[in-house]
Design an enzyme around this catalytic site. Structure first.
Site, PDB file in Angstrom:
ATOM      1  CB  CYS A  54      -0.921   0.007   1.212  1.00  0.00           C
ATOM      2  SG  CYS A  54      -1.795  -1.545   1.370  1.00  0.00           S
ATOM      3  CG  HIS A 105      -2.299   4.333   4.964  1.00  0.00           C
ATOM      4  ND1 HIS A 105      -2.048   4.275   3.617  1.00  0.00           N
ATOM      5  CD2 HIS A 105      -2.447   3.043   5.365  1.00  0.00           C
ATOM      6  CE1 HIS A 105      -2.037   3.001   3.220  1.00  0.00           C
ATOM      7  NE2 HIS A 105      -2.279   2.244   4.263  1.00  0.00           N
ATOM      8  CD  GLU A 117      -3.005   7.695   8.959  1.00  0.00           C
ATOM      9  OE1 GLU A 117      -3.849   6.831   8.651  1.00  0.00           O
ATOM     10  OE2 GLU A 117      -2.502   8.482   8.127  1.00  0.00           O
ATOM     11  CE  LYS A 125      -5.703   4.116   1.391  1.00  0.00           C
ATOM     12  NZ  LYS A 125      -4.821   5.185   1.914  1.00  0.00           N
ATOM     13  CG  HIS A 140      -6.364   0.883   0.265  1.00  0.00           C
ATOM     14  ND1 HIS A 140      -5.271   1.220  -0.513  1.00  0.00           N
ATOM     15  CD2 HIS A 140      -5.861   0.486   1.471  1.00  0.00           C
ATOM     16  CE1 HIS A 140      -4.160   1.027   0.206  1.00  0.00           C
ATOM     17  NE2 HIS A 140      -4.495   0.595   1.407  1.00  0.00           N
ATOM     18  CG  PHE A 173      -0.605  -5.452   4.588  1.00  0.00           C
ATOM     19  CD1 PHE A 173      -1.146  -4.773   5.664  1.00  0.00           C
ATOM     20  CD2 PHE A 173      -1.392  -6.381   3.926  1.00  0.00           C
ATOM     21  CE1 PHE A 173      -2.449  -5.001   6.079  1.00  0.00           C
ATOM     22  CE2 PHE A 173      -2.692  -6.627   4.333  1.00  0.00           C
ATOM     23  CZ  PHE A 173      -3.220  -5.934   5.408  1.00  0.00           C
TER      24      PHE A 173
END
Lengths: 91, 402
Positions: free
Chosen positions: B162, B294, B305, B326, B331, B390
């Site tokens: 990502c 994010h 976050e 998003k 995403h 990830f």
């Protein structure tokens, strides 16, 4: 399948013409693939399309075209090779 | 050290097929997420996504191109054309020799893998089209951009899940800043919205069945999108000398690795990346007016976050704005940072902060100004764009208004 109404020759010419972005009438039996502007990627696409069309397996290795048991020197030699493969692989 | 500016932007995503329509949709808080439409979707438990609609490859690309362009490449080429046209650059001679393409993608040609596995496993076929490999490879999109636009300098593809496109843009930034390249085409793309792609994600049990609601207490997971975002990063002096329009300046970046868990985010890793970007950009935390989060909409990401933002920004965390777009475009995995950069451009150039839509209930663990549901007019000078992948690989980019 198209083969029942078109001869092997006509079908192969159609496939090669499509790859070369030409009309089938512009592809002659003594044309080479180079004459027709078909590069190495175009050749493997032609072989794929011919294998799909006739349900045959063509013994062609792009690393060693001259050593493959399949002559691609011109359109006629390709048709001859396919006729032979159809006869061999359908028996 | 050379200053680096953005002189072109292009995109294809669920909100629009170009940058102007995407900016408009972000201003309006439009939701591009809806029912997925592809073969065997009824066998999926997750049936929503930010799918690109009405993007017909036929007509755009010829037969030969179609046999070589996976959907992620199709999106990339459309976005690159838009970005490069806006920049006004034509790559010839010395400019072409030194300029390149660095793009991000996590999966590359996922739908090409999917379709051809289906063909040999499910349909029992024994041969696949000869171009399957050059079509699905992760660097296919970058390669086709280089060929289409005559970019002969450093070109490669970055794959960090990502964070892929943020890492890619960081590389492009560094190349222009160091003087290695006068201009770089960068960003990223993704297209995993096919049966196998979504089926794989279902397994992780992190996907929402109904909506992406970042920072909202009732959030229940992420929603996938697809598309591409492409930017032209250019040496400021080069851009100024030719009178190019400048969208904003890229002023710093930082990367960090959690070295912890393969999927769970780390507050410390995220905080180190944000703090690192501020240090690299030589700005104080109080100068940051907006963070493009994010903000995946998962329980774990959003609270981690927000905690990282609180750590890095201290009391200023309550004054800055942070939103996750998003919620609108989904995403885009390896392409997400590039599309989200549009929200940063809109903030810096237009003074419009894109909202976090789908926000329904405050979460005490996400108690920041998340610009809920409606865009806001605000003048900001410095923004950050976060990506936390990830694998614990984080990349944060800092930008400034010009």
């Amino acid at each position: 399948m198209g083969t029942s109404v078109m001869s092997v020759k006509d079908k192969v010419i159609e496939i090669i013409a499509e790859q070369a972005v030409l009309e089938p009438r512009d592809v002659s039996l003594n044309s080479t693939l180079e004459d027709l502007g078909i590069d190495s990627l175009g050749l493997v696409e032609c072989i794929f399309a011919i294998e799909e069309e006739f349900d045959i397996s063509i013994p062609f290795n792009a690393n060693a075209p001259s050593e493959s048991d399949f002559d691609i020197s011109d359109v006629q030699s390709i048709i001859t090779g396919i006729d032979r493969l159809i006869a061999d692989q359908k028996t | 050290m050379h200053r680096v500016v953005i002189t072109g932007v292009g995109t294809v995503n669920a909100l629009g097929h170009d940058a102007p329509s995407t900016f408009a949709a972000m201003r309006e808080g439009h939701c591009g997420i809806g029912p997925l439409d592809f073969q065997d979707v009824k066998r999926l438990s997750i049936q929503i996504g930010g799918q690109v609609r009405g993007f017909e490859a036929e007509g755009r690309y010829n037969r030969q191109q179609m046999s070589l362009y996976d959907r992620f490449t199709q999106f990339t080429l459309a976005a690159a054309k838009e970005a490069i046209e806006q920049s006004g650059l034509t790559f010839t001679g010395a400019l072409a020799a030194k300029s390149g393409v660095v793009l991000g993608t996590a999966g590359g040609g996922v739908s090409t893998w999917d379709a051809n596995y289906r063909s040999v496993y499910e349909d029992g076929k024994n041969r696949v089209h000869p171009f399957v490999v050059p079509k699905l490879m992760n660097n296919a999109a970058a390669s086709h951009v280089s060929m289409e636009h005559n970019l002969k300098g450093p070109s490669f593809t970055v794959s960090t899940a990502c964070a892929s496109s943020n890492h890619a843009m960081a590389q492009a930034f560094q190349m222009v800043r160091s003087g290695m390249a006068p201009a770089m085409i960068t960003g990223g793309s993704e297209s995993m919205l096919c049966f196998g792609g979504v089926k794989a994600w279902e397994g992780l049990r992190v996907m929402s069945r109904d909506a992406c609601r970042p920072f909202s207490a009732n959030r229940n997971g992420m929603v996938q999108g697809e598309g591409a975002g492409i930017l032209v990063f250019e040496d400021f002096e080069h851009a100024r000398a030719r009178g190019a329009g400048i969208l904003c300046e890229v002023i710093g970046f930082a990367m960090s690795s959690d070295a912890g868990d393969i999927v769970m985010p780390s507050k410390n890793g995220a905080a180190r990346a944000m703090a690192g970007a501020l240090a690299d950009a030589r700005v104080n935390r109080e100068q940051v007016g907006y963070i493009n989060a994010h903000g995946t909409g998962t329980a774990a990401n959003d609270k981690t976050e927000c905690a990282a933002v609180a750590d890095v920004f201290g009391p200023h965390a309550d004054k800055l704005m942070i939103s996750s777009t998003k919620s609108m475009h989904g995403h885009l995995i390896g392409g997400t940072g590039a599309v989200e950069l549009l929200a940063c451009i809109m903030a810096l150039r237009d003074g419009v902060i894109a909202p976090t839509i789908g926000y329904e209930e405050p979460d005490p663990e996400c108690a920041l100004d998340v610009v809920p549901n409606e865009a806001r007019d605000a003048k900001v000078d410095v923004v950050l764009s976060n990506a936390f992948a990830f694998g614990g690989m984080n990349a944060v980019i800092a930008m400034r208004a010009v």
